[in-house]
Each structure stands twice: as C-alpha cells, then as structure tokens.
Design a protein around this motif. Structure first.
Motif, mmCIF file in Angstrom:
data_model
loop_
_atom_site.group_PDB
_atom_site.id
_atom_site.type_symbol
_atom_site.label_atom_id
_atom_site.label_comp_id
_atom_site.label_asym_id
_atom_site.label_seq_id
_atom_site.Cartn_x
_atom_site.Cartn_y
_atom_site.Cartn_z
ATOM 1 N N PRO A 1 0.831 -1.216 0.000
ATOM 2 C CA PRO A 1 0.000 0.000 0.000
ATOM 3 C C PRO A 1 0.862 1.262 0.000
ATOM 4 C CG PRO A 1 0.009 -1.026 2.180
ATOM 5 C CD PRO A 1 0.717 -1.980 1.264
ATOM 6 N N SER A 2 0.397 2.272 -0.693
ATOM 7 C CA SER A 2 1.184 3.501 -0.839
ATOM 8 C C SER A 2 1.305 4.295 0.453
ATOM 9 C CB SER A 2 0.563 4.394 -1.929
ATOM 10 O OG SER A 2 -0.777 4.732 -1.586
ATOM 11 N N ASP A 3 0.413 4.043 1.412
ATOM 12 C CA ASP A 3 0.473 4.797 2.661
ATOM 13 C C ASP A 3 1.337 4.118 3.719
ATOM 14 O OD1 ASP A 3 -1.120 2.633 3.187
ATOM 15 O OD2 ASP A 3 -2.779 3.771 4.084
ATOM 16 N N VAL A 4 2.099 3.104 3.323
ATOM 17 C CA VAL A 4 2.910 2.380 4.289
ATOM 18 C C VAL A 4 4.101 3.222 4.757
ATOM 19 C CG1 VAL A 4 4.466 1.269 2.637
ATOM 20 C CG2 VAL A 4 3.904 0.096 4.767
ATOM 21 N N SER A 5 4.528 4.179 3.923
ATOM 22 C CA SER A 5 5.675 5.019 4.270
ATOM 23 C C SER A 5 5.519 6.391 3.631
ATOM 24 C CB SER A 5 6.977 4.378 3.773
ATOM 25 O OG SER A 5 8.043 5.307 3.770
ATOM 26 N N PRO A 6 5.966 7.451 4.327
ATOM 27 C CA PRO A 6 5.916 8.785 3.704
ATOM 28 C C PRO A 6 6.868 8.904 2.514
ATOM 29 C CG PRO A 6 7.123 8.843 5.780
ATOM 30 C CD PRO A 6 6.473 7.508 5.706
ATOM 31 N N TRP A 7 7.810 7.975 2.405
ATOM 32 C CA TRP A 7 8.755 7.978 1.297
ATOM 33 C C TRP A 7 8.405 6.909 0.266
ATOM 34 C CZ3 TRP A 7 11.670 12.095 1.062
ATOM 35 C CH2 TRP A 7 12.046 12.747 2.236
ATOM 36 N N PHE A 8 7.181 6.433 0.305
ATOM 37 C CA PHE A 8 6.784 5.393 -0.636
ATOM 38 C C PHE A 8 6.994 5.869 -2.066
ATOM 39 C CE2 PHE A 8 3.789 3.258 -3.440
ATOM 40 C CZ PHE A 8 3.999 1.928 -3.118
ATOM 41 N N THR A 9 7.518 4.980 -2.889
ATOM 42 C CA THR A 9 7.769 5.311 -4.284
ATOM 43 C C THR A 9 7.439 4.103 -5.148
ATOM 44 O OG1 THR A 9 9.461 6.043 -5.869
ATOM 45 C CG2 THR A 9 10.190 4.611 -4.069
ATOM 46 N N PRO B 1 9.101 -0.060 7.269
ATOM 47 C CA PRO B 1 7.635 -0.135 7.188
ATOM 48 C C PRO B 1 7.140 -1.077 6.095
ATOM 49 C CG PRO B 1 8.344 2.144 7.405
ATOM 50 C CD PRO B 1 9.581 1.335 7.166
ATOM 51 N N VAL B 2 7.860 -1.125 4.972
ATOM 52 C CA VAL B 2 7.451 -2.007 3.869
ATOM 53 C C VAL B 2 7.583 -3.472 4.264
ATOM 54 C CG1 VAL B 2 8.086 -2.823 1.560
ATOM 55 C CG2 VAL B 2 7.913 -0.364 2.008
ATOM 56 N N VAL B 3 8.739 -3.849 4.806
ATOM 57 C CA VAL B 3 8.950 -5.267 5.134
ATOM 58 C C VAL B 3 8.140 -5.692 6.357
ATOM 59 C CG1 VAL B 3 11.210 -5.305 4.027
ATOM 60 C CG2 VAL B 3 11.053 -4.811 6.476
ATOM 61 N N PRO C 1 7.993 -6.392 -3.580
ATOM 62 C CA PRO C 1 8.503 -5.294 -4.398
ATOM 63 C C PRO C 1 8.833 -4.081 -3.538
ATOM 64 C CG PRO C 1 6.121 -5.431 -4.604
ATOM 65 C CD PRO C 1 6.542 -6.579 -3.727
ATOM 66 N N GLN C 2 10.060 -3.687 -3.548
ATOM 67 C CA GLN C 2 10.473 -2.496 -2.814
ATOM 68 C C GLN C 2 11.581 -1.805 -3.588
ATOM 69 O OE1 GLN C 2 13.708 -2.310 -1.452
ATOM 70 N NE2 GLN C 2 14.241 -4.408 -2.037
ATOM 71 N N CYS C 3 11.705 -0.506 -3.403
ATOM 72 C CA CYS C 3 12.683 0.295 -4.136
ATOM 73 C C CYS C 3 13.497 1.119 -3.150
ATOM 74 C CB CYS C 3 12.001 1.209 -5.135
ATOM 75 S SG CYS C 3 10.946 0.340 -6.305
#
Length: 215
Positions: A58-66, A138-140, A106-108
């Motif tokens: 989800p895009s709201d998982v981190s303020p730096w989500f990309t 936050p992603v993992v 998927p993470q960047c």
C-alpha cells in the motif's frame, strides 16, 4: 554452464526455516532464459512450473513510498528489474498466495535513498539510515504481517537490494527479513565454484577482488 537437475525446494512443513538462495536464483534465471530464448532453444511449452505471488504494497505504508517503475540505471535498478520481469510475464505468477512457491516483495530502497538524499540534502550515511528506518522497515514489516508470511514463517519470501548493499546495511529492517531470501551484489567472488555449480571453471590471472571492497 549451470548444472541442471537441481533439487526441488520443499515448502510443506513447520521445519522449513530458510530457502536456499542459490536455488531461487537458478529458478529465476531459468525463467529469464525461457522467456528470451524459447524458440531458439526449443523449450517445451511448460518447463518452468514455479509460481510467484507479488505483494501489493500500500502507498500509505511510508511517507517515502515510491513506485518501482523507473529504471535509474545499472545495479541501482536491480529491485525494479525483478518486479518488471514478473509484471511482463503473468504466466509465472499466481494471484493466490496459497498457490505460490515464492512471494516477491517489491520495494525500491535504492530509489527511496536517492530521493531522501536529494530532498533533504543529507549525507550518504544519513540518507541510508533514513531509507532503512522510514521506508524499507515499514514495507517489510507490512509484508511480514501478510497472511502468506505465516505459512512458512517467511521462508519463501524474497527481495533484492541494489547498489552494493546487503542485509548489514539495513539494520532496522533486519528483524522482519531475517528468514527471507535476500538477493544482493555483495559476496565472495568464487561462490559458484564453492557451490560446485560450474561444469568448467576458467581462472583469470588477475585475482578478482571486487567483492572484498563491498564487505
């Protein structure tokens, strides 16, 4: 050439703790070869039977989500290349995590790192620490709460780190990924020889010390 006939990876009981990284890498390479040279090598219609499930972060998982959709070049896009390959080859995917052999996360982190470093004008060390704590962790951690993670305690989860980074560069994310397979560019130069995966090995007169520079 890589030896064929590698053993299957069992994922059918609570004793499974880690998935051999090498087996996963070979399976992904097999998929790439099948895609690019199917007609030339005259592969059977169905030689690759592993199935991948791609988590939808989800895009709201981190303020730096990309989004992982921008090729920023060379090793810096390793994370993106895997996601792109699975997106372009739906025949290797399943939309049911219960039927998946592997779960792709998927993470960047590399893209997040560059964005943080540029936006905040901070040092490499500071940007890397913030990318770890404020983006990757936050992603993992979200991924580790997914129902699929409970199935094998994350043993069939995998992702990759770009640049010359590995687990030790992301300490904040390490607890959530400790049982995952992590692909990285760091490591020993002779790992294929030690694993006895090459039928023939040619040695260069100049010793390859590149891997030592990334430890």
């Amino acid at each position: 050439f890589l030896r064929s006939g590698l053993p299957d990876v069992p994922f059918h009981g609570p004793k499974v703790k880690t998935m051999p990284t090498l087996i996963l890498v070979v399976l992904v390479l097999q998929a790439v070869l099948e895609l690019r040279h199917a007609e030339e090598l005259q592969f059977p219609e169905k030689t690759f039977e592993r199935r991948f499930y791609v988590l939808d972060i989800p895009s709201d998982v981190s303020p730096w989500f990309t989004s992982c959709d921008e090729d920023i070049g060379f090793q810096y896009s390793m994370e993106i290349y895997y996601t792109e390959f699975l997106a372009r080859n739906p025949n290797y995917r399943t939309h049911d995590w219960r039927a998946a052999d592997f779960i792709w996360v998927p993470q960047c982190a590399s893209k997040a790192y560059f964005r943080i470093k540029e936006d905040l004008n901070i040092s490499h060390e500071e940007a890397l620490a913030r990318a770890d704590a404020e983006y990757l962790r936050p992603v993992v951690e979200w991924a580790a709460r997914h129902p699929a993670h409970k199935r094998f305690n994350g043993a069939n989860f995998f992702t990759v780190y770009s640049m010359d980074m590995s687990r030790q560069d992301f300490p904040a994310s390490l607890p959530a990924t400790s049982n995952w397979t992590i692909g990285a560019l760091t490591g020993q130069a002779d790992w294929l020889q030690k694993a006895d995966l090459w039928l023939t090995v040619s040695h260069s007169s100049a010793e390859d010390r590149c891997w030592q520079e990334t430890q």
